[in-house]
Motif scaffolding. Structure first.
Motif, PDB file in Angstrom:
ATOM      1  N   GLU A 181      18.687  20.432  17.683  1.00 28.40           N
ATOM      2  CA  GLU A 181      17.674  21.851  17.347  1.00 28.40           C
ATOM      3  C   GLU A 181      16.431  21.246  17.801  1.00 28.40           C
ATOM      4  OE1 GLU A 181      16.890  25.230  14.317  1.00 28.40           O
ATOM      5  OE2 GLU A 181      18.302  23.672  13.575  1.00 28.40           O
ATOM      6  N   THR A 217       9.836  23.918  18.270  1.00 28.61           N
ATOM      7  CA  THR A 217       8.534  24.017  19.102  1.00 28.61           C
ATOM      8  C   THR A 217       7.477  24.453  18.275  1.00 28.61           C
ATOM      9  OG1 THR A 217       8.735  26.311  19.738  1.00 28.61           O
ATOM     10  CG2 THR A 217       9.831  24.480  21.179  1.00 28.61           C
ATOM     11  N   GLU A 230      13.216  24.851  26.569  1.00 28.12           N
ATOM     12  CA  GLU A 230      14.532  25.520  27.294  1.00 28.12           C
ATOM     13  C   GLU A 230      14.509  25.539  28.924  1.00 28.12           C
ATOM     14  OE1 GLU A 230      17.588  28.785  25.937  1.00 28.12           O
ATOM     15  OE2 GLU A 230      15.622  28.821  25.061  1.00 28.12           O
ATOM     16  N   GLU A 231      13.414  26.084  29.305  1.00 24.58           N
ATOM     17  CA  GLU A 231      13.561  26.228  30.732  1.00 24.58           C
ATOM     18  C   GLU A 231      13.574  24.911  31.402  1.00 24.58           C
ATOM     19  OE1 GLU A 231      10.423  27.627  34.280  1.00 24.58           O
ATOM     20  OE2 GLU A 231      10.003  28.717  32.436  1.00 24.58           O
ATOM     21  N   LEU A 253      14.807  21.747  30.192  1.00 21.50           N
ATOM     22  CA  LEU A 253      15.885  21.245  30.145  1.00 21.50           C
ATOM     23  C   LEU A 253      17.004  22.224  30.918  1.00 21.50           C
ATOM     24  CD1 LEU A 253      15.997  20.693  26.198  1.00 21.50           C
ATOM     25  CD2 LEU A 253      15.696  18.939  28.006  1.00 21.50           C
ATOM     26  N   ARG A 254      17.095  23.268  31.130  1.00 23.74           N
ATOM     27  CA  ARG A 254      17.911  23.750  32.035  1.00 23.74           C
ATOM     28  C   ARG A 254      17.694  23.479  33.473  1.00 23.74           C
ATOM     29  NH1 ARG A 254      20.799  26.520  28.775  1.00 23.74           N
ATOM     30  NH2 ARG A 254      20.200  27.783  27.130  1.00 23.74           N
ATOM     31  N   PHE A 266      22.103  22.819  22.524  1.00 20.88           N
ATOM     32  CA  PHE A 266      20.904  22.734  21.729  1.00 20.88           C
ATOM     33  C   PHE A 266      20.606  24.109  21.742  1.00 20.88           C
ATOM     34  CE2 PHE A 266      19.651  22.828  26.446  1.00 20.88           C
ATOM     35  CZ  PHE A 266      18.843  23.916  26.448  1.00 20.88           C
ATOM     36  N   LYS A 267      19.772  24.484  20.465  1.00 19.79           N
ATOM     37  CA  LYS A 267      19.035  25.457  20.116  1.00 19.79           C
ATOM     38  C   LYS A 267      17.658  25.419  20.059  1.00 19.79           C
ATOM     39  CE  LYS A 267      18.725  27.839  15.698  1.00 19.79           C
ATOM     40  NZ  LYS A 267      19.047  28.105  14.552  1.00 19.79           N
ATOM     41  N   VAL A 268      16.635  26.343  20.675  1.00 22.56           N
ATOM     42  CA  VAL A 268      15.295  26.261  20.389  1.00 22.56           C
ATOM     43  C   VAL A 268      14.890  27.206  19.465  1.00 22.56           C
ATOM     44  CG1 VAL A 268      13.089  26.563  21.798  1.00 22.56           C
ATOM     45  CG2 VAL A 268      15.143  25.601  22.914  1.00 22.56           C
TER      46      VAL A 268
END
Length: 85
Positions: free
Chosen positions: A3, A6, A30-31, A33-34, A42-44
């Motif tokens: 998790e 931010t 998230e952007e 890591l992608r 994962f969860k943001v």
């Protein structure tokens, strides 16, 4: 599952000019890591949008309480000055 919490800080700053006028924008992690093809679950979660210099003990307590009551086992917190000694 990881998790990602931010909280703002430099990673999420959006600068408008060379004079350092900025605001803390939407989470960028998230952007990032992608784009890096990170292949983990994962969860943001955006807890707050503040500059690290403005973070208070109350903000730190909010982060700690979120972690205490989360079902996740692993956390990554994005900001540059979360815990001060």
């Amino acid at each position: 599952m990881l998790e990602i919490l931010t909280t703002g800080g430099t990673i999420d700053k959006v600068y408008f000019d060379k004079k350092s006028n900025y605001e803390v924008g939407d989470p960028f992690v998230e952007e990032l890591l992608r784009k890096m093809n990170v292949n983990i679950s994962f969860k943001v979660k955006s807890l707050m949008k503040i500059d690290s210099l403005d973070m208070t003990d109350i903000d730190r307590e909010e982060i700690l309480n979120y972690i205490k009551y989360s079902n996740a086992n692993n956390f990554l917190i994005t900001n540059s000055e979360i815990w001060s000694l």
